[in-house]
Design a protein around this motif. Structure first.
Motif, PDB file in Angstrom:
ATOM      1  N   ILE A 156      54.759  44.893  42.160  1.00 29.60           N
ATOM      2  CA  ILE A 156      54.393  45.384  40.687  1.00 29.60           C
ATOM      3  C   ILE A 156      53.352  44.655  39.892  1.00 29.60           C
ATOM      4  N   THR A 157      52.441  45.156  39.976  1.00 27.55           N
ATOM      5  CA  THR A 157      51.558  44.689  39.372  1.00 27.55           C
ATOM      6  C   THR A 157      50.593  45.281  38.053  1.00 27.55           C
ATOM      7  N   HIS A 158      49.649  44.382  37.275  1.00 23.71           N
ATOM      8  CA  HIS A 158      49.975  45.152  35.911  1.00 23.71           C
ATOM      9  C   HIS A 158      47.916  45.084  35.940  1.00 23.71           C
ATOM     10  N   TYR A 159      47.288  45.851  35.122  1.00 23.48           N
ATOM     11  CA  TYR A 159      45.294  46.429  34.898  1.00 23.48           C
ATOM     12  C   TYR A 159      45.651  46.535  34.688  1.00 23.48           C
ATOM     13  N   LYS A 160      44.221  46.426  33.571  1.00 19.78           N
ATOM     14  CA  LYS A 160      43.444  46.682  32.760  1.00 19.78           C
ATOM     15  C   LYS A 160      42.167  46.314  32.740  1.00 19.78           C
ATOM     16  N   VAL A 161      41.419  47.409  32.564  1.00 17.91           N
ATOM     17  CA  VAL A 161      39.429  47.649  32.730  1.00 17.91           C
ATOM     18  C   VAL A 161      38.829  46.424  31.654  1.00 17.91           C
ATOM     19  N   ILE A 162      38.406  45.246  32.109  1.00 22.56           N
ATOM     20  CA  ILE A 162      37.435  44.825  31.049  1.00 22.56           C
ATOM     21  C   ILE A 162      36.049  45.102  30.597  1.00 22.56           C
ATOM     22  N   GLU A 163      35.576  45.694  31.341  1.00 20.15           N
ATOM     23  CA  GLU A 163      34.218  46.460  32.048  1.00 20.15           C
ATOM     24  C   GLU A 163      33.493  47.439  32.903  1.00 20.15           C
ATOM     25  N   GLU A 164      32.869  48.533  33.027  1.00 18.74           N
ATOM     26  CA  GLU A 164      33.122  49.702  33.377  1.00 18.74           C
ATOM     27  C   GLU A 164      31.527  49.970  33.851  1.00 18.74           C
ATOM     28  N   TYR A 165      31.570  50.580  35.155  1.00 17.64           N
ATOM     29  CA  TYR A 165      29.168  50.425  35.622  1.00 17.64           C
ATOM     30  C   TYR A 165      29.557  51.997  35.988  1.00 17.64           C
ATOM     31  N   THR A 166      28.470  52.074  36.626  1.00 17.38           N
ATOM     32  CA  THR A 166      28.314  53.407  36.785  1.00 17.38           C
ATOM     33  C   THR A 166      29.388  53.696  38.012  1.00 17.38           C
ATOM     34  N   ALA A 167      29.100  52.441  39.461  1.00 15.33           N
ATOM     35  CA  ALA A 167      29.883  52.743  40.047  1.00 15.33           C
ATOM     36  C   ALA A 167      31.034  51.320  40.554  1.00 15.33           C
ATOM     37  N   GLY A 168      31.419  51.349  39.061  1.00 15.78           N
ATOM     38  CA  GLY A 168      32.500  50.469  39.886  1.00 15.78           C
ATOM     39  C   GLY A 168      33.072  50.047  37.999  1.00 15.78           C
ATOM     40  N   SER A 169      33.950  49.012  38.354  1.00 13.71           N
ATOM     41  CA  SER A 169      34.835  48.487  37.448  1.00 13.71           C
ATOM     42  C   SER A 169      35.455  46.616  37.198  1.00 13.71           C
ATOM     43  N   LEU A 170      35.278  46.100  36.594  1.00 10.99           N
ATOM     44  CA  LEU A 170      35.578  44.955  36.483  1.00 10.99           C
ATOM     45  C   LEU A 170      37.014  45.568  35.575  1.00 10.99           C
ATOM     46  N   VAL A 171      38.151  44.430  36.152  1.00 14.58           N
ATOM     47  CA  VAL A 171      39.466  44.812  35.592  1.00 14.58           C
ATOM     48  C   VAL A 171      40.006  43.475  35.877  1.00 14.58           C
ATOM     49  N   GLN A 172      40.937  42.913  35.265  1.00 14.80           N
ATOM     50  CA  GLN A 172      41.634  42.085  35.420  1.00 14.80           C
ATOM     51  C   GLN A 172      43.551  42.497  35.609  1.00 14.80           C
ATOM     52  N   VAL A 173      43.750  41.798  36.570  1.00  7.17           N
ATOM     53  CA  VAL A 173      45.272  41.572  37.431  1.00  7.17           C
ATOM     54  C   VAL A 173      46.139  40.775  36.223  1.00  7.17           C
ATOM     55  N   LEU A 174      47.155  41.578  36.675  1.00  7.19           N
ATOM     56  CA  LEU A 174      48.788  40.099  35.906  1.00  7.19           C
ATOM     57  C   LEU A 174      49.568  40.305  36.797  1.00  7.19           C
ATOM     58  N   LEU A 175      49.586  39.549  38.302  1.00  5.29           N
ATOM     59  CA  LEU A 175      50.112  40.019  39.170  1.00  5.29           C
ATOM     60  C   LEU A 175      52.121  39.423  38.952  1.00  5.29           C
ATOM     61  N   GLU A 176      52.994  40.252  38.601  1.00  3.38           N
ATOM     62  CA  GLU A 176      54.492  39.991  38.552  1.00  3.38           C
ATOM     63  C   GLU A 176      54.868  39.704  39.792  1.00  3.38           C
ATOM     64  N   THR A 177      54.810  40.065  40.684  1.00  2.00           N
ATOM     65  CA  THR A 177      55.370  40.336  42.400  1.00  2.00           C
ATOM     66  C   THR A 177      53.831  39.568  42.885  1.00  2.00           C
ATOM     67  N   GLY A 178      54.473  38.812  44.596  1.00  2.00           N
ATOM     68  CA  GLY A 178      53.352  37.865  44.738  1.00  2.00           C
ATOM     69  C   GLY A 178      53.151  38.153  46.267  1.00  2.00           C
ATOM     70  N   ARG A 179      53.206  39.780  46.515  1.00  5.06           N
ATOM     71  CA  ARG A 179      53.264  39.812  48.082  1.00  5.06           C
ATOM     72  C   ARG A 179      51.704  39.667  48.817  1.00  5.06           C
ATOM     73  N   THR A 180      51.692  39.924  49.495  1.00 11.67           N
ATOM     74  CA  THR A 180      50.102  39.628  50.635  1.00 11.67           C
ATOM     75  C   THR A 180      49.600  40.956  50.222  1.00 11.67           C
ATOM     76  N   HIS A 181      48.097  40.610  50.081  1.00 10.21           N
ATOM     77  CA  HIS A 181      47.435  41.576  49.913  1.00 10.21           C
ATOM     78  C   HIS A 181      47.883  42.552  48.780  1.00 10.21           C
ATOM     79  N   GLN A 182      48.751  41.973  47.660  1.00 10.41           N
ATOM     80  CA  GLN A 182      49.223  42.968  46.907  1.00 10.41           C
ATOM     81  C   GLN A 182      48.377  43.864  45.898  1.00 10.41           C
ATOM     82  N   ILE A 183      47.184  43.477  45.768  1.00  8.27           N
ATOM     83  CA  ILE A 183      46.200  43.383  44.125  1.00  8.27           C
ATOM     84  C   ILE A 183      45.067  44.181  45.129  1.00  8.27           C
TER      85      ILE A 183
END
Length: 300
Positions: A205-232
């Motif tokens: 389970i991964t919670h995310y929120k976009v902080i900034e947007e660019y033409t070709a990308g996004s800066l995202v804040q991510v909060l982990l509820e579980t901690g699997r390898t490579h989860q994000i």
């Protein structure tokens, strides 16, 4: 702080020491067995057995310091220490550093550097990792200095007060600017380290929120509820927003000129202190390579 834990038994009814340690103090069976075997538990200053019946007003002392060795070569490595006390240390790990020695990386790891730091500063500690990060993910790592702290932090990891936040720079704009990804992650097997979303996998389970947007990308804040390898990395790739620099899950993109590792940074950590229960919140800023990536995306 002391190398001993002290508790005052304040109950009218007598209670076996073992029951109090296990069910009221929530100490692990392993810690209790080792401490009683090594005479590190005393009641009113006297060595007792686990069957001892505690009485109102009894004082229980538990020594949490013990001589320990670890088969890791100490190495002098610059460490960015964000927080430290007698029970824990939090490091802002640089990207490109492996957390613990492996066959491929026997030296130069965070554990090598920590063991040198402990020895050179006169601390009788071994490296007990509470959290881990991929080699090319930077940010905060929590390490326990004694068995009690490690046990308490591992026990509390599932509590709401224990949280790990990340900042990630992902390709493309997100369809939903905020949301929760609940998709099981599965290791395909063989020699590949790659993970996939598959019903055979573990709940992730991964919670995310976009902080900034660019033409070709996004800066995202991510909060982990579980901690699997490579989860994000797996979850954001599944949304169509693989991380910049992630050659494993965003192989269709050539980001070498922008950043040479996945743009992922563990920037914030909150957890209950193992001894006091007080919630500690720590943060560290973005490293220079991710800052430069964001600047380039803003220009374009």
């Amino acid at each position: 702080m002391s190398s001993k834990l002290n508790f005052l038994f304040e109950k009218d009814e007598e209670m076996p020491l073992k029951e109090y340690l296990k069910f009221h103090l929530k100490l692990s069976s392993r810690l209790i067995r080792g401490a009683i075997r090594e005479d590190r538990i005393r009641v009113n200053g006297e060595i007792v057995k686990l069957s001892y019946k505690l009485k109102n007003g009894d004082s229980i002392d538990i020594s949490i310091q013990k001589d320990e060795e670890q088969n890791i070569e100490p190495e002098k490595i610059d460490l960015d220490i964000v927080y430290e006390d007698e029970d824990i240390i939090v490091i802002n790990k640089t990207y490109g550093m492996v957390v613990h020695p492996t066959k491929s990386y026997p030296n130069g790891t965070l554990a090598n550097g920590l063991l040198y730091y402990f020895k050179s500063s006169g601390q009788n500690c071994i490296v007990r990792l509470v959290s881990r990060l991929d080699m090319d993910t930077s940010g905060l790592i929590l390490v326990a200095k004694n068995q009690f702290a490690h046990m308490a932090l591992a026990r509390d990891m599932g509590e709401d007060s224990f949280k790990k936040w990340y900042l990630a720079v992902a390709h493309n704009k997100f369809t939903e600017k905020e949301g929760t990804i609940n998709l099981p992650i599965y290791r395909t097997g063989g020699e590949s380290i790659k993970r996939i979303v598959d019903h055979r996998g573990q709940e992730s389970i991964t919670h995310y929120k976009v902080i900034e947007e660019y033409t070709a990308g996004s800066l995202v804040q991510v909060l982990l509820e579980t901690g699997r390898t490579h989860q994000i990395r797996v979850h954001l790739s599944r949304l169509g927003n693989p991380l910049y620099g992630d050659s494993l899950y965003g192989e269709e993109y050539d980001d070498d000129l922008l950043i040479n590792r996945q743009a992922l940074h563990a920037y914030k950590l909150s957890f209950p202190h193992p001894r006091t229960g007080e919630v500690i919140s720590l943060e560290c800023g973005l490293p220079e390579d991710i800052k430069k990536l964001i600047e380039e995306l803003k220009k374009s």
